[in-house]
Design an enzyme around this catalytic site. Sequence first.
Site, PDB file in Angstrom:
ATOM      1  N   ASP A  37      24.753  49.859 -24.122  1.00  0.00           N
ATOM      2  CA  ASP A  37      25.378  49.252 -25.289  1.00  0.00           C
ATOM      3  C   ASP A  37      24.473  48.235 -25.953  1.00  0.00           C
ATOM      4  OD1 ASP A  37      25.750  46.987 -23.731  1.00  0.00           O
ATOM      5  OD2 ASP A  37      27.738  47.631 -23.089  1.00  0.00           O
ATOM      6  N   LYS A  59      28.989  48.530 -28.841  1.00  0.00           N
ATOM      7  CA  LYS A  59      30.085  47.992 -29.638  1.00  0.00           C
ATOM      8  C   LYS A  59      29.607  46.711 -30.274  1.00  0.00           C
ATOM      9  CE  LYS A  59      32.695  48.300 -26.044  1.00  0.00           C
ATOM     10  NZ  LYS A  59      33.746  48.053 -25.088  1.00  0.00           N
ATOM     11  N   MET A 174      32.346  35.641 -25.908  1.00  0.00           N
ATOM     12  CA  MET A 174      32.984  36.331 -27.036  1.00  0.00           C
ATOM     13  C   MET A 174      33.805  35.376 -27.903  1.00  0.00           C
ATOM     14  SD  MET A 174      34.320  39.731 -25.028  1.00  0.00           S
ATOM     15  CE  MET A 174      35.135  38.827 -23.755  1.00  0.00           C
TER      16      MET A 174
HETATM   17  N1  SAH Z   1      28.941  41.483 -19.076  1.00  0.00           N
HETATM   18  C1  SAH Z   1      28.359  40.489 -19.909  1.00  0.00           C
HETATM   19  C2  SAH Z   1      29.375  39.887 -20.881  1.00  0.00           C
HETATM   20  C3  SAH Z   1      29.883  40.885 -21.876  1.00  0.00           C
HETATM   21  S1  SAH Z   1      30.994  40.210 -23.015  1.00  0.00           S
HETATM   22  C4  SAH Z   1      27.717  39.414 -19.044  1.00  0.00           C
HETATM   23  O1  SAH Z   1      27.942  39.387 -17.844  1.00  0.00           O
HETATM   24  O2  SAH Z   1      26.930  38.634 -19.562  1.00  0.00           O
HETATM   25  C5  SAH Z   1      29.935  39.874 -24.374  1.00  0.00           C
HETATM   26  C6  SAH Z   1      29.717  38.399 -24.509  1.00  0.00           C
HETATM   27  O3  SAH Z   1      28.772  37.980 -23.573  1.00  0.00           O
HETATM   28  C7  SAH Z   1      29.148  37.983 -25.846  1.00  0.00           C
HETATM   29  O4  SAH Z   1      30.147  37.846 -26.825  1.00  0.00           O
HETATM   30  C8  SAH Z   1      28.549  36.648 -25.494  1.00  0.00           C
HETATM   31  O5  SAH Z   1      29.548  35.661 -25.404  1.00  0.00           O
HETATM   32  C9  SAH Z   1      28.065  36.891 -24.096  1.00  0.00           C
HETATM   33  N2  SAH Z   1      26.634  37.217 -24.030  1.00  0.00           N
HETATM   34  C10 SAH Z   1      26.063  38.350 -23.608  1.00  0.00           C
HETATM   35  N3  SAH Z   1      24.730  38.255 -23.631  1.00  0.00           N
HETATM   36  C11 SAH Z   1      24.444  37.020 -24.072  1.00  0.00           C
HETATM   37  C12 SAH Z   1      23.245  36.293 -24.287  1.00  0.00           C
HETATM   38  N4  SAH Z   1      22.045  36.850 -24.055  1.00  0.00           N
HETATM   39  N5  SAH Z   1      23.326  35.032 -24.743  1.00  0.00           N
HETATM   40  C13 SAH Z   1      24.510  34.451 -24.974  1.00  0.00           C
HETATM   41  N6  SAH Z   1      25.680  35.095 -24.790  1.00  0.00           N
HETATM   42  C14 SAH Z   1      25.649  36.352 -24.329  1.00  0.00           C
END
Ligand code: SAH
Length: 521
Positions: A37, A59, A174
């Site tokens: 994704d 998404k 998010m």
């Molecule tokens: N599974 C992922 C989270 C997915 S939900 C994890 O463990 O990191 C998606 C959210 O993750 C985004 O809206 C944001 O809030 C956060 N996110 C993912 N990658 C990020 C990054 N490199 N920097 C800051 N926020 C991040």
Amino acid sequence: MEQNAQVYLVGAGPGDPGLMTVRALELVQRADVLVYDRLVSPLVIEQAPPMCELVYVGKSPDHHTLPQHEINALLVEKAAPGRSVVRLKGGDPFVFGRGGEEAEELQAHGIPFAVVPGVTSCIAAPAYAGIPVTHRGMASSFTVITGHEDPSKLASSVQWEQVAQLKGTLVFLMGMKNLPIIAESLMAYGMPGDTPAAVVERGAWPAQRVVVGCLDTIAADVAERGLANPAVIVVGEVAALHDRLAWFDPRPLAGLTVGITRARHQASELRTQLEALGAAVAEFPVSRLAPPTDPEPLAAVAAAPASYDWAVFTSANGVKTFFRAFEADVSASADGDASASPAYSAAAALAGATVLAVGPATAKALATRGVHSVLTPDSFCAEGVADLLSGRLGPNERVLLVRAEDARTVVADAVHAAGAQLVDVPAYRTVLREDGKDDLLAALREGRLDALTFASSSAARNTVALLDGDTSLLAGVPLFSIGPLTTVTMEEMGLEVRAEAASSTVGGLVGAVLGSLGEAS
Ligand code: SAH
């Protein structure tokens, strides 16, 4: 059991490929199918083997490419004994990654699966901003909370009253759209407005940006700087540690999106350099390579041994197509009669010649094919090549010229003027590639590009052709040219060039963008 797994739910970490686990990398490198994704770095996807089937199910908050139930069904459909399906997710697959739902679906269908945890953004993004989520004397717990994109659900899904009473660090994922609501809700339930708060955008990516403030100012600060998803929101005393512990350098092009119009096979160097400076890169491969209209001169050179005093390559594409012509010839004779003429190699063709390359990228393309002793002119263009030749060419010397079909005649003219013999080989054409048109139009109409780069005249011409000649779409975007010829072409078409590369190289082009748009400039 892990050994029999057909589907792997794998965390790719928060962005920097170095934060992927060794296990995740191994699985990507031998995946048969890779389902990934939006939050997964292209550098990670590049690790997949050449025959791997890549399925993008990304998404974005407003644009659902594939609904979750279809992703679930896709994993079930792709799974098969002896095949490895890797479902790669940003961060950790079980932290707001809906990995649990995918696991349930696989379990319901009796498909063996395994889970590879990843470095989650809720800890890593703060860490890359110098914010420890727990800290002695400041926070002895941290809570990870959804900041749900749908504000109507936010009120019901988060217990604000309890959350506002927690003593530890709060990390919202998010939550960017709802940042004002989140801050207000916490304050409404008693959290002081001067509680430190931080937002980390694209944590651990070269383009990371951080804003630190207080609960009552953070939403306004973030709006002013234009931070957006993906980002984590950190609320609690630890957020203030950023000021002392920040260690990850913000890069000069952080937060900017730079479009590149090179053919895809040529884009990676430019992409890598721009990303290293923090830019987000959008590729619009407006051109692709095609065989020359008349393939005969190239085929003839590859088929019959001959010697040349000079061999001139005016582009890396020329080097590539030249060497490939010999490979085709060698395999043709290998399939046929064993007594066919001895295999003639590109290296043999170049053996007696002084080899000349228009610039460093062309010289590098030759070097990767074993041709190391190569001259380059002072200025990396056809005029430079012509100047270099004019001083040295003797009458009747044989000059092999490997060029683009629509190249100008500058080099050929110099050869003729010196009374030398020209073996003229149009080796390829660049033709317009239509399939990226919608992407380019959308990016321009939505104002998503902070810069657009042109690494050749043909890229500029093909871009304008893709826009059906409507150059007004490019009027608001700073445009960058790799050198004088590209600039002339652009200006002839009515495009305004913001800056031109000081030297006609990828590095020069990147330097022009940096000089004009870089944070420090
Ligand atoms: N599974 C992922 C989270 C997915 S939900 C994890 O463990 O990191 C998606 C959210 O993750 C985004 O809206 C944001 O809030 C956060 N996110 C993912 N990658 C990020 C990054 N490199 N920097 C800051 N926020 C991040």
